[in-house]
Design a protein around this motif. Structure first.
Motif, PDB file in Angstrom:
ATOM      1  N   PHE A 142      11.584  -9.726  13.880  1.00  0.00           N
ATOM      2  CA  PHE A 142      11.391 -10.702  12.814  1.00  0.00           C
ATOM      3  C   PHE A 142      10.450 -10.145  11.742  1.00  0.00           C
ATOM      4  O   PHE A 142      10.742 -10.203  10.545  1.00  0.00           O
ATOM      5  CB  PHE A 142      10.823 -11.994  13.426  1.00  0.00           C
ATOM      6  CG  PHE A 142      10.301 -12.981  12.435  1.00  0.00           C
ATOM      7  CD1 PHE A 142      11.154 -13.714  11.634  1.00  0.00           C
ATOM      8  CD2 PHE A 142       8.933 -13.194  12.311  1.00  0.00           C
ATOM      9  CE1 PHE A 142      10.664 -14.642  10.718  1.00  0.00           C
ATOM     10  CE2 PHE A 142       8.439 -14.111  11.405  1.00  0.00           C
ATOM     11  CZ  PHE A 142       9.312 -14.835  10.612  1.00  0.00           C
ATOM     12  N   LEU A 143       9.339  -9.563  12.172  1.00  0.00           N
ATOM     13  CA  LEU A 143       8.381  -8.989  11.223  1.00  0.00           C
ATOM     14  C   LEU A 143       8.985  -7.815  10.469  1.00  0.00           C
ATOM     15  O   LEU A 143       8.746  -7.651   9.267  1.00  0.00           O
ATOM     16  CB  LEU A 143       7.106  -8.561  11.952  1.00  0.00           C
ATOM     17  CG  LEU A 143       6.278  -9.692  12.552  1.00  0.00           C
ATOM     18  CD1 LEU A 143       5.078  -9.115  13.312  1.00  0.00           C
ATOM     19  CD2 LEU A 143       5.832 -10.685  11.510  1.00  0.00           C
ATOM     20  N   ASP A 144       9.774  -7.002  11.173  1.00  0.00           N
ATOM     21  CA  ASP A 144      10.448  -5.878  10.499  1.00  0.00           C
ATOM     22  C   ASP A 144      11.362  -6.385   9.385  1.00  0.00           C
ATOM     23  O   ASP A 144      11.399  -5.813   8.294  1.00  0.00           O
ATOM     24  CB  ASP A 144      11.260  -5.047  11.495  1.00  0.00           C
ATOM     25  CG  ASP A 144      10.395  -4.228  12.433  1.00  0.00           C
ATOM     26  OD1 ASP A 144       9.195  -4.024  12.142  1.00  0.00           O
ATOM     27  OD2 ASP A 144      10.930  -3.787  13.468  1.00  0.00           O
ATOM     28  N   LEU A 145      12.102  -7.451   9.661  1.00  0.00           N
ATOM     29  CA  LEU A 145      12.991  -8.020   8.641  1.00  0.00           C
ATOM     30  C   LEU A 145      12.208  -8.575   7.456  1.00  0.00           C
ATOM     31  O   LEU A 145      12.637  -8.439   6.310  1.00  0.00           O
ATOM     32  CB  LEU A 145      13.889  -9.104   9.240  1.00  0.00           C
ATOM     33  CG  LEU A 145      15.024  -8.618  10.116  1.00  0.00           C
ATOM     34  CD1 LEU A 145      15.766  -9.806  10.735  1.00  0.00           C
ATOM     35  CD2 LEU A 145      15.984  -7.746   9.331  1.00  0.00           C
ATOM     36  N   LEU A 146      11.060  -9.190   7.725  1.00  0.00           N
ATOM     37  CA  LEU A 146      10.219  -9.677   6.632  1.00  0.00           C
ATOM     38  C   LEU A 146       9.749  -8.521   5.754  1.00  0.00           C
ATOM     39  O   LEU A 146       9.776  -8.604   4.532  1.00  0.00           O
ATOM     40  CB  LEU A 146       8.992 -10.406   7.182  1.00  0.00           C
ATOM     41  CG  LEU A 146       9.074 -11.887   7.425  1.00  0.00           C
ATOM     42  CD1 LEU A 146       7.720 -12.418   7.894  1.00  0.00           C
ATOM     43  CD2 LEU A 146       9.539 -12.649   6.211  1.00  0.00           C
ATOM     44  N   LYS A 147       9.328  -7.429   6.402  1.00  0.00           N
ATOM     45  CA  LYS A 147       8.870  -6.258   5.655  1.00  0.00           C
ATOM     46  C   LYS A 147      10.013  -5.660   4.832  1.00  0.00           C
ATOM     47  O   LYS A 147       9.821  -5.255   3.691  1.00  0.00           O
ATOM     48  CB  LYS A 147       8.290  -5.216   6.602  1.00  0.00           C
ATOM     49  CG  LYS A 147       6.979  -5.649   7.224  1.00  0.00           C
ATOM     50  CD  LYS A 147       6.518  -4.663   8.289  1.00  0.00           C
ATOM     51  CE  LYS A 147       5.416  -5.277   9.133  1.00  0.00           C
ATOM     52  NZ  LYS A 147       5.087  -4.481  10.307  1.00  0.00           N
ATOM     53  N   GLU A 148      11.201  -5.614   5.436  1.00  0.00           N
ATOM     54  CA  GLU A 148      12.375  -5.101   4.711  1.00  0.00           C
ATOM     55  C   GLU A 148      12.677  -5.974   3.496  1.00  0.00           C
ATOM     56  O   GLU A 148      12.986  -5.457   2.414  1.00  0.00           O
ATOM     57  CB  GLU A 148      13.590  -5.047   5.637  1.00  0.00           C
ATOM     58  CG  GLU A 148      13.505  -3.971   6.700  1.00  0.00           C
ATOM     59  CD  GLU A 148      14.635  -4.061   7.724  1.00  0.00           C
ATOM     60  OE1 GLU A 148      15.696  -4.655   7.416  1.00  0.00           O
ATOM     61  OE2 GLU A 148      14.444  -3.546   8.842  1.00  0.00           O
ATOM     62  N   ALA A 149      12.591  -7.285   3.660  1.00  0.00           N
ATOM     63  CA  ALA A 149      12.864  -8.203   2.547  1.00  0.00           C
ATOM     64  C   ALA A 149      11.849  -7.996   1.429  1.00  0.00           C
ATOM     65  O   ALA A 149      12.211  -7.991   0.246  1.00  0.00           O
ATOM     66  CB  ALA A 149      12.839  -9.652   3.036  1.00  0.00           C
ATOM     67  N   ARG A 150      10.591  -7.805   1.792  1.00  0.00           N
ATOM     68  CA  ARG A 150       9.576  -7.576   0.761  1.00  0.00           C
ATOM     69  C   ARG A 150       9.820  -6.244   0.066  1.00  0.00           C
ATOM     70  O   ARG A 150       9.718  -6.129  -1.156  1.00  0.00           O
ATOM     71  CB  ARG A 150       8.163  -7.622   1.341  1.00  0.00           C
ATOM     72  CG  ARG A 150       7.088  -7.598   0.247  1.00  0.00           C
ATOM     73  CD  ARG A 150       5.700  -7.787   0.796  1.00  0.00           C
ATOM     74  NE  ARG A 150       5.273  -6.739   1.680  1.00  0.00           N
ATOM     75  CZ  ARG A 150       4.843  -5.527   1.271  1.00  0.00           C
ATOM     76  NH1 ARG A 150       4.792  -5.230   0.002  1.00  0.00           N
ATOM     77  NH2 ARG A 150       4.469  -4.642   2.163  1.00  0.00           N
ATOM     78  N   GLY A 151      10.193  -5.228   0.845  1.00  0.00           N
ATOM     79  CA  GLY A 151      10.500  -3.927   0.258  1.00  0.00           C
ATOM     80  C   GLY A 151      11.667  -3.992  -0.711  1.00  0.00           C
ATOM     81  O   GLY A 151      11.612  -3.421  -1.807  1.00  0.00           O
ATOM     82  N   LYS A 152      12.724  -4.714  -0.325  1.00  0.00           N
ATOM     83  CA  LYS A 152      13.890  -4.860  -1.201  1.00  0.00           C
ATOM     84  C   LYS A 152      13.549  -5.612  -2.482  1.00  0.00           C
ATOM     85  O   LYS A 152      14.134  -5.358  -3.523  1.00  0.00           O
ATOM     86  CB  LYS A 152      15.021  -5.585  -0.469  1.00  0.00           C
ATOM     87  CG  LYS A 152      15.702  -4.736   0.575  1.00  0.00           C
ATOM     88  CD  LYS A 152      16.778  -5.517   1.295  1.00  0.00           C
ATOM     89  CE  LYS A 152      17.382  -4.700   2.413  1.00  0.00           C
ATOM     90  NZ  LYS A 152      18.340  -5.477   3.203  1.00  0.00           N
ATOM     91  N   SER A 153      12.598  -6.516  -2.386  1.00  0.00           N
ATOM     92  CA  SER A 153      12.213  -7.294  -3.559  1.00  0.00           C
ATOM     93  C   SER A 153      11.362  -6.473  -4.523  1.00  0.00           C
ATOM     94  O   SER A 153      11.212  -6.843  -5.685  1.00  0.00           O
ATOM     95  CB  SER A 153      11.434  -8.554  -3.146  1.00  0.00           C
ATOM     96  OG  SER A 153      10.097  -8.208  -2.800  1.00  0.00           O
ATOM     97  N   GLY A 154      10.784  -5.382  -4.024  1.00  0.00           N
ATOM     98  CA  GLY A 154       9.904  -4.559  -4.843  1.00  0.00           C
ATOM     99  C   GLY A 154       8.540  -5.191  -5.060  1.00  0.00           C
ATOM    100  O   GLY A 154       7.774  -4.759  -5.914  1.00  0.00           O
ATOM    101  N   MET A 155       8.230  -6.204  -4.282  1.00  0.00           N
ATOM    102  CA  MET A 155       6.996  -6.955  -4.451  1.00  0.00           C
ATOM    103  C   MET A 155       5.884  -6.388  -3.566  1.00  0.00           C
ATOM    104  O   MET A 155       6.134  -6.010  -2.420  1.00  0.00           O
ATOM    105  CB  MET A 155       7.260  -8.409  -4.040  1.00  0.00           C
ATOM    106  CG  MET A 155       6.544  -9.432  -4.841  1.00  0.00           C
ATOM    107  SD  MET A 155       7.001 -11.105  -4.331  1.00  0.00           S
ATOM    108  CE  MET A 155       8.670 -11.200  -4.935  1.00  0.00           C
ATOM    109  N   THR A 156       4.684  -6.352  -4.090  1.00  0.00           N
ATOM    110  CA  THR A 156       3.529  -5.964  -3.279  1.00  0.00           C
ATOM    111  C   THR A 156       3.058  -7.174  -2.478  1.00  0.00           C
ATOM    112  O   THR A 156       3.452  -8.312  -2.764  1.00  0.00           O
ATOM    113  CB  THR A 156       2.359  -5.484  -4.169  1.00  0.00           C
ATOM    114  OG1 THR A 156       1.897  -6.602  -4.940  1.00  0.00           O
ATOM    115  CG2 THR A 156       2.771  -4.323  -5.065  1.00  0.00           C
ATOM    116  N   GLN A 157       2.203  -6.931  -1.504  1.00  0.00           N
ATOM    117  CA  GLN A 157       1.632  -8.048  -0.759  1.00  0.00           C
ATOM    118  C   GLN A 157       0.837  -8.966  -1.680  1.00  0.00           C
ATOM    119  O   GLN A 157       0.856 -10.181  -1.517  1.00  0.00           O
ATOM    120  CB  GLN A 157       0.737  -7.548   0.376  1.00  0.00           C
ATOM    121  CG  GLN A 157       1.494  -7.013   1.558  1.00  0.00           C
ATOM    122  CD  GLN A 157       0.577  -6.681   2.722  1.00  0.00           C
ATOM    123  OE1 GLN A 157      -0.642  -6.681   2.599  1.00  0.00           O
ATOM    124  NE2 GLN A 157       1.167  -6.386   3.870  1.00  0.00           N
TER     125      GLN A 157
END
Length: 85
Positions: free
Chosen positions: A13-28
Protein backbone atom coordinates in the motif's frame (compact mmCIF):
# COMPACT_ATOMS: atom_id res chain seq x y z
CA UNK A 1 -6.95 -10.13 11.01
CA UNK A 2 -3.73 -8.35 11.82
CA UNK A 3 -3.63 -4.59 11.47
CA UNK A 4 0.10 -4.11 11.59
CA UNK A 5 1.68 -1.27 9.67
CA UNK A 6 4.55 -3.70 9.18
CA UNK A 7 2.61 -6.29 7.19
CA UNK A 8 3.56 -7.06 3.58
CA UNK A 9 0.13 -5.82 2.51
CA UNK A 10 0.57 -2.43 4.16
CA UNK A 11 4.06 -2.20 2.73
CA UNK A 12 2.61 -2.65 -0.77
CA UNK A 13 0.00 0.00 0.00
CA UNK A 14 2.78 2.44 0.93
CA UNK A 15 4.71 1.55 -2.23
CA UNK A 16 1.64 2.41 -4.32
CA UNK A 17 1.25 5.73 -2.50
CA UNK A 18 4.89 6.56 -3.22
CA UNK A 19 4.44 5.57 -6.88
CA UNK A 20 1.36 7.81 -7.14
CA UNK A 21 3.27 10.74 -5.68
CA UNK A 22 6.17 10.09 -8.04
CA UNK A 23 3.85 9.99 -11.05
CA UNK A 24 2.29 13.26 -9.97
CA UNK A 25 5.71 14.92 -9.83
CA UNK A 26 4.78 16.34 -6.45
CA UNK A 27 7.17 16.71 -3.53
CA UNK A 28 6.15 15.77 -0.01
CA UNK A 29 6.00 19.46 0.80
CA UNK A 30 3.66 20.18 -2.11
CA UNK A 31 1.45 17.25 -1.12
CA UNK A 32 1.43 18.41 2.49
CA UNK A 33 0.30 21.87 1.39
CA UNK A 34 -2.57 20.38 -0.61
CA UNK A 35 -3.60 18.22 2.34
CA UNK A 36 -3.22 20.90 5.00
CA UNK A 37 -0.57 18.83 6.76
CA UNK A 38 3.07 19.32 7.55
CA UNK A 39 5.75 17.70 5.42
CA UNK A 40 6.76 15.75 8.51
CA UNK A 41 3.24 14.27 8.80
CA UNK A 42 3.27 13.26 5.13
CA UNK A 43 6.67 11.64 5.64
CA UNK A 44 5.42 9.70 8.68
CA UNK A 45 2.51 8.37 6.63
CA UNK A 46 4.76 7.48 3.69
CA UNK A 47 7.15 5.59 5.98
CA UNK A 48 4.32 3.76 7.73
CA UNK A 49 4.83 5.42 11.10
CA UNK A 50 1.30 6.79 10.92
CA UNK A 51 -1.52 4.72 9.48
CA UNK A 52 -3.95 6.27 6.98
CA UNK A 53 -7.67 5.59 7.11
CA UNK A 54 -9.85 5.27 4.01
CA UNK A 55 -11.06 8.89 4.11
CA UNK A 56 -7.47 10.13 4.35
CA UNK A 57 -6.52 7.86 1.46
CA UNK A 58 -9.33 9.38 -0.60
CA UNK A 59 -7.96 12.84 0.22
CA UNK A 60 -4.43 11.80 -0.75
CA UNK A 61 -5.66 10.38 -4.05
CA UNK A 62 -7.52 13.60 -4.82
CA UNK A 63 -4.48 15.71 -3.93
CA UNK A 64 -2.31 13.53 -6.18
CA UNK A 65 -4.90 13.65 -8.98
CA UNK A 66 -5.09 9.86 -8.87
CA UNK A 67 -8.61 8.45 -9.09
CA UNK A 68 -9.39 6.68 -5.83
CA UNK A 69 -11.01 3.80 -7.71
CA UNK A 70 -7.88 3.31 -9.84
CA UNK A 71 -5.67 3.26 -6.76
CA UNK A 72 -7.99 0.82 -4.97
CA UNK A 73 -8.20 -1.49 -8.00
CA UNK A 74 -4.41 -1.61 -8.30
CA UNK A 75 -4.02 -2.34 -4.60
CA UNK A 76 -6.66 -5.07 -4.86
CA UNK A 77 -4.91 -6.65 -7.86
CA UNK A 78 -1.55 -6.55 -6.12
CA UNK A 79 -2.83 -7.95 -2.84
CA UNK A 80 -5.05 -10.57 -4.48
CA UNK A 81 -2.09 -11.81 -6.48
CA UNK A 82 0.10 -12.03 -3.39
CA UNK A 83 -2.44 -14.10 -1.43
CA UNK A 84 -3.30 -16.66 -4.12
CA UNK A 85 -2.02 -20.17 -3.51
Amino acid sequence: MRKSIHSPEYSRFLDLLKEARGKSGMTQTELADRLGMTQSDVSKCARGERRLDVVELWQWCNALKTPFQTFARQLDRDLSGSTRR
